[in-house]
Design a protein around this motif. Sequence first.
Motif, short mmCIF file in Angstrom:
data_model
loop_
_atom_site.label_atom_id
_atom_site.label_comp_id
_atom_site.label_asym_id
_atom_site.label_seq_id
_atom_site.Cartn_x
_atom_site.Cartn_y
_atom_site.Cartn_z
N GLY A 52 43.27 5.18 -17.45
CA GLY A 52 44.30 4.97 -16.44
C GLY A 52 43.92 4.00 -15.34
N LEU A 53 42.74 3.44 -15.39
CA LEU A 53 42.30 2.51 -14.35
C LEU A 53 43.07 1.19 -14.42
CD1 LEU A 53 38.43 3.00 -14.37
CD2 LEU A 53 40.02 3.60 -12.55
N SER A 54 43.30 0.62 -13.26
CA SER A 54 43.98 -0.67 -13.20
C SER A 54 43.30 -1.54 -12.14
CB SER A 54 45.46 -0.48 -12.86
OG SER A 54 45.60 0.14 -11.60
N VAL A 55 43.70 -2.79 -12.09
CA VAL A 55 43.14 -3.73 -11.13
C VAL A 55 43.43 -3.21 -9.72
CG1 VAL A 55 43.25 -6.09 -10.25
CG2 VAL A 55 43.35 -5.67 -12.71
N GLY A 56 42.40 -3.23 -8.87
CA GLY A 56 42.54 -2.78 -7.50
C GLY A 56 42.03 -1.36 -7.25
N ASP A 57 41.75 -0.60 -8.32
CA ASP A 57 41.24 0.76 -8.17
C ASP A 57 39.77 0.72 -7.74
OD1 ASP A 57 43.66 1.81 -8.93
OD2 ASP A 57 43.03 2.25 -11.00
N ARG A 58 39.39 1.68 -6.90
CA ARG A 58 38.00 1.81 -6.47
C ARG A 58 37.25 2.72 -7.44
NH1 ARG A 58 36.63 -0.44 -2.03
NH2 ARG A 58 38.17 -1.08 -0.50
N ILE A 59 36.02 2.31 -7.76
CA ILE A 59 35.22 3.06 -8.73
C ILE A 59 33.77 3.15 -8.26
CG2 ILE A 59 36.60 2.54 -10.76
CD1 ILE A 59 33.97 0.50 -11.14
N VAL A 60 32.99 3.99 -8.96
CA VAL A 60 31.55 4.07 -8.79
C VAL A 60 30.94 3.97 -10.18
CG1 VAL A 60 29.62 5.51 -8.05
CG2 VAL A 60 31.75 5.57 -6.78
N THR A 61 29.92 3.12 -10.31
CA THR A 61 29.25 3.00 -11.60
C THR A 61 28.22 4.12 -11.76
OG1 THR A 61 27.47 1.60 -10.82
CG2 THR A 61 29.50 0.50 -11.51
N ALA A 62 27.71 4.29 -12.96
CA ALA A 62 26.68 5.30 -13.21
C ALA A 62 25.42 5.01 -12.39
CB ALA A 62 26.34 5.35 -14.69
N GLY A 63 25.21 3.77 -12.01
CA GLY A 63 24.07 3.40 -11.20
C GLY A 63 24.29 3.58 -9.72
N GLY A 64 25.50 4.00 -9.33
CA GLY A 64 25.80 4.25 -7.93
C GLY A 64 26.38 3.07 -7.17
N ILE A 65 26.80 2.03 -7.88
CA ILE A 65 27.39 0.86 -7.23
C ILE A 65 28.87 1.11 -7.01
CG2 ILE A 65 27.87 -1.61 -7.45
CD1 ILE A 65 25.36 -1.78 -9.22
N HIS A 66 29.31 0.97 -5.76
CA HIS A 66 30.72 1.14 -5.42
C HIS A 66 31.40 -0.22 -5.45
CE1 HIS A 66 30.51 5.29 -3.67
NE2 HIS A 66 29.23 4.98 -3.79
N GLY A 67 32.63 -0.24 -5.93
CA GLY A 67 33.35 -1.50 -5.97
C GLY A 67 34.81 -1.32 -6.29
N LYS A 68 35.49 -2.47 -6.42
CA LYS A 68 36.91 -2.49 -6.73
C LYS A 68 37.11 -3.31 -7.99
CE LYS A 68 39.99 -2.96 -3.42
NZ LYS A 68 40.88 -3.53 -2.38
N ILE A 69 37.94 -2.81 -8.90
CA ILE A 69 38.18 -3.49 -10.17
C ILE A 69 39.00 -4.75 -9.92
CG2 ILE A 69 39.32 -3.33 -12.42
CD1 ILE A 69 38.71 -0.36 -12.40
N THR A 70 38.49 -5.89 -10.45
CA THR A 70 39.22 -7.15 -10.33
C THR A 70 39.72 -7.65 -11.68
OG1 THR A 70 37.16 -8.43 -10.49
CG2 THR A 70 37.95 -7.86 -8.27
N GLY A 71 39.21 -7.10 -12.76
CA GLY A 71 39.65 -7.50 -14.08
C GLY A 71 39.29 -6.44 -15.12
N ILE A 72 40.12 -6.37 -16.16
CA ILE A 72 39.90 -5.37 -17.21
C ILE A 72 39.90 -6.08 -18.56
CG2 ILE A 72 40.81 -3.32 -18.34
CD1 ILE A 72 42.14 -2.58 -15.69
N LYS A 73 38.85 -5.85 -19.32
CA LYS A 73 38.74 -6.33 -20.70
C LYS A 73 38.68 -5.12 -21.62
CE LYS A 73 38.35 -10.73 -19.71
NZ LYS A 73 39.32 -11.71 -20.10
N GLU A 74 38.57 -5.38 -22.91
CA GLU A 74 38.58 -4.30 -23.90
C GLU A 74 37.42 -3.33 -23.73
OE1 GLU A 74 38.18 -3.96 -28.67
OE2 GLU A 74 39.55 -5.50 -27.90
N ASP A 75 36.22 -3.86 -23.43
CA ASP A 75 35.04 -3.00 -23.36
C ASP A 75 34.33 -2.99 -22.01
OD1 ASP A 75 34.21 -5.60 -23.56
OD2 ASP A 75 32.50 -5.16 -24.84
N HIS A 76 34.84 -3.75 -21.03
CA HIS A 76 34.20 -3.76 -19.72
C HIS A 76 35.20 -4.06 -18.61
CE1 HIS A 76 34.12 -8.07 -20.79
NE2 HIS A 76 34.18 -8.27 -19.49
N PHE A 77 34.74 -3.83 -17.37
CA PHE A 77 35.51 -4.13 -16.17
C PHE A 77 34.78 -5.22 -15.38
CE2 PHE A 77 36.41 0.51 -16.61
CZ PHE A 77 37.78 0.43 -16.78
N ARG A 78 35.54 -6.02 -14.65
CA ARG A 78 34.98 -6.91 -13.64
C ARG A 78 35.14 -6.18 -12.33
NH1 ARG A 78 31.65 -10.49 -14.79
NH2 ARG A 78 32.41 -12.47 -14.12
#
Length: 111
Positions: A52-78
């Motif tokens: 359900g994630l889309s561009v502009g959503d805030r996330i946390v990576t498994a490594g603890g990096i906080h950020g905002k999604i700027t792009g979505i591909k089939e197997d990864h996020f920008r």
Amino acid sequence: MSLNTILLQDAAPAGGGLQGIIMIVAIIAIFYFMMVRPQQKRQKEIKKFREGLSVGDRIVTAGGIHGKITGIKEDHFRVKIADGVDIRVDKGSVYPAGTTQEEVQQTSDKQ
């Protein structure tokens, strides 16, 4: 001693084996409902979140990096983590960022 007395002494109690099997089944059932089932439920929720994630959503990576999604591909996020810094993150290592200030205010307004 007669032969019948010797045979009766060597025989095991009839209910002993059944009680052992029932205890093993009970322990397996408890283990399933206390450990396995909640973990499967959590994994389904995380999978649903990632889909359900889309561009502009805030996330946390498994490594603890906080950020905002700027792009979505089939197997990864920008993910934008700072001004001018975008990283590529595998979809499997993304988790919800938690509650935002807006969500906290909406919850307190409902009460």
